[in-house]
Write an enzyme that holds these catalytic residues in place. Structure first.
Site, short mmCIF file in Angstrom:
data_model
loop_
_atom_site.label_atom_id
_atom_site.label_comp_id
_atom_site.label_asym_id
_atom_site.label_seq_id
_atom_site.Cartn_x
_atom_site.Cartn_y
_atom_site.Cartn_z
CG HIS A 117 -18.63 -51.52 -24.39
ND1 HIS A 117 -17.73 -50.36 -25.09
CD2 HIS A 117 -17.71 -51.32 -23.41
CE1 HIS A 117 -17.21 -49.26 -23.79
NE2 HIS A 117 -16.91 -50.61 -23.24
CB CYS A 118 -24.39 -52.90 -27.13
SG CYS A 118 -24.71 -52.12 -28.58
CB ALA A 119 -22.33 -56.41 -23.14
#
Ligand SMILES: Cc1ncc(COP(=O)(O)O)c(C=O)c1O
Length: 400
Positions: free
Chosen positions: A354-356
């Protein structure tokens, strides 16, 4: 031998990826986008004929609505961008100078981490990454303790897009100011909170707020909002230079907001839709939808908690979080789980980091390729959530 997953009789789409972008939008949003394209059909600020005036009025009205929503001192504090990332890059690259120190956290999204990593790797800035606990939350004391005399920026996420946990940011600015660091600016990434939680930028001492318009605010993709406190606006250089539809005889970029940050034609259809999205949120219907979102989030949380073999990340109680749930199902890769949920039940979720990336190291979910994320929207139904709980229960039992 098991009979395999029960395929649903009707394959109505169950959209549970609202943390990526909200869907569906209120009907009024689609109508406003259509009206802007078909009827207004003019470029904001380019000319003086009546459609241009209408376009400008609509943009200024939307600016005012965003300002009111976050209690900004004036609508001049609000500029429009094209998504959350765009407004974050504008603020981060525009503010930071060689030698600056930045405090951020391991909870952040890549749209904060990557600009900072780039500036750090090229020797422009120094960054301190404050760790998070088992719920994916940083501690306010750690943030305050990391601030030094040369800290120019504290850039923090309000609600994690991985765990849904609300971060402790309320007293941050006053504590930083009390410790004498008056040049430290506080940037809040409100991508997962604006529209969902009440935000008062003056009460929390937020200098810069960045958020997409297409998530909790219910606007179309291609919209983003940037709030900059007027006392700080002069400190941020624009990222884009060019025509602003104001005084074209001036050879230099305007120094006043919002023009300073709004070079090039604005996304009028998007802003028109955003206007309708915020109006919906403020309406009685919107308040009822928000209540529905809270109770469905509780239903999903309770349902997930009752299934053996499921690990749920983030705070265990709804009052500390929003309706974004990251889970792991024992014995099945999250990407396979997302694929089966989609193909068998038409349940649309998201698998991965999730791009984290940093938060997954802390939660120890990196090795397993991240988590399966389910994010509830304002327009999901109870039946859809119950179907989802049943489907995840079947998946979990099949892999125990
Ligand atoms: C916490 C957070 N920050 C920033 C962003 C970036 O927003 P956008 O996708 O609109 O660029 C997202 C998007 O998912 C997000 O969840």
């Amino acid at each position: 031998m098991g009979t395999g997953p029960t395929k649903r009789m009707t394959m109505e789409r169950i959209y549970l990826d609202n943390a990526a972008t909200s869907w569906p939008k209120p009907e009024s949003v689609y109508q406003a986008v259509d009206h802007a394209q078909r009827v207004i059909g003019a470029a904001v600020g380019r000319g003086n004929y009546k459609n241009v005036v209408e376009a400008l009025r609509l943009v200024e009205n939307t600016r005012g609505q965003v300002a009111q929503l976050i209690n900004a001192a004036s609508r001049q504090c609000i500029s429009f961008g094209f998504n959350g990332t765009d407004t974050l890059s504008t603020a981060i690259f525009g503010l930071l100078k060689p030698g600056d120190h930045v405090v951020t956290s391991t909870v952040e999204h890549n749209s904060v981490l990557r600009p900072l990593k780039h500036l750090e790797a090229t020797g422009v800035i120094e960054v301190t990454y404050v760790p998070c606990d088992q719920y994916g939350c940083f501690a306010i004391d750690d943030v305050v303790n990391a601030v030094k005399s040369d800290t120019r920026l504290v850039a923090l996420i309000h609600v994690s897009n991985v765990t849904g946990s609300i971060q402790p940011i309320d007293d941050l600015k006053s504590r930083i100011s009390k410790s004498g660091n008056l040049q430290t600016r506080f940037l809040l990434d409100a991508a997962q909170s604006l529209g969902h939680l009440a935000i008062d930028v003056q009460a929390i001492g937020c200098d810069i707020l960045c958020a997409p318009g297409h998530k909790g605010l219910l606007g179309p993709l291609g919209t983003g909002v940037l709030y900059v406190n007027q006392d700080v606006a002069d400190e941020i250089q624009p990222l884009r230079f060019g025509g602003t539809g104001t005084d074209g005889s001036v050879e230099f970029q305007p120094t006043e907001t919002p023009d300073k940050f709004e070079s090039g034609n604005l996304n009028l259809p998007g802003i028109a839709g955003l206007n309708a999205g915020i109006q919906f949120l403020n309406s009685e219907q919107g308040k009822a939808a928000h209540k529905n979102w809270r109770s469905l989030s509780q239903l999903l949380l309770d349902g997930l908690l009752s299934i053996d073999g499921i690990t749920i990340q983030g705070k265990p109680t709804l009052q500390d979080r929003v309706g974004v749930f990251s889970i792991s199902i024992a014995g099945i890769d999250c990407r396979d789980a997302a694929g089966i949920l989609d193909s068998t039940w038409s349940i649309q979720t998201r698998a991965g980091l999730h791009c984290a990336p940093m938060i997954h190291r802390a939660l120890e979910t990196e090795q397993q390729g991240g988590t399966l994320r389910l994010s509830v929207g304002l327009f999901n139904s109870e039946e859809q959530i119950k179907t989802t709980i049943d489907a995840i229960g079947e998946l979990a039992r099949a892999n125990l």
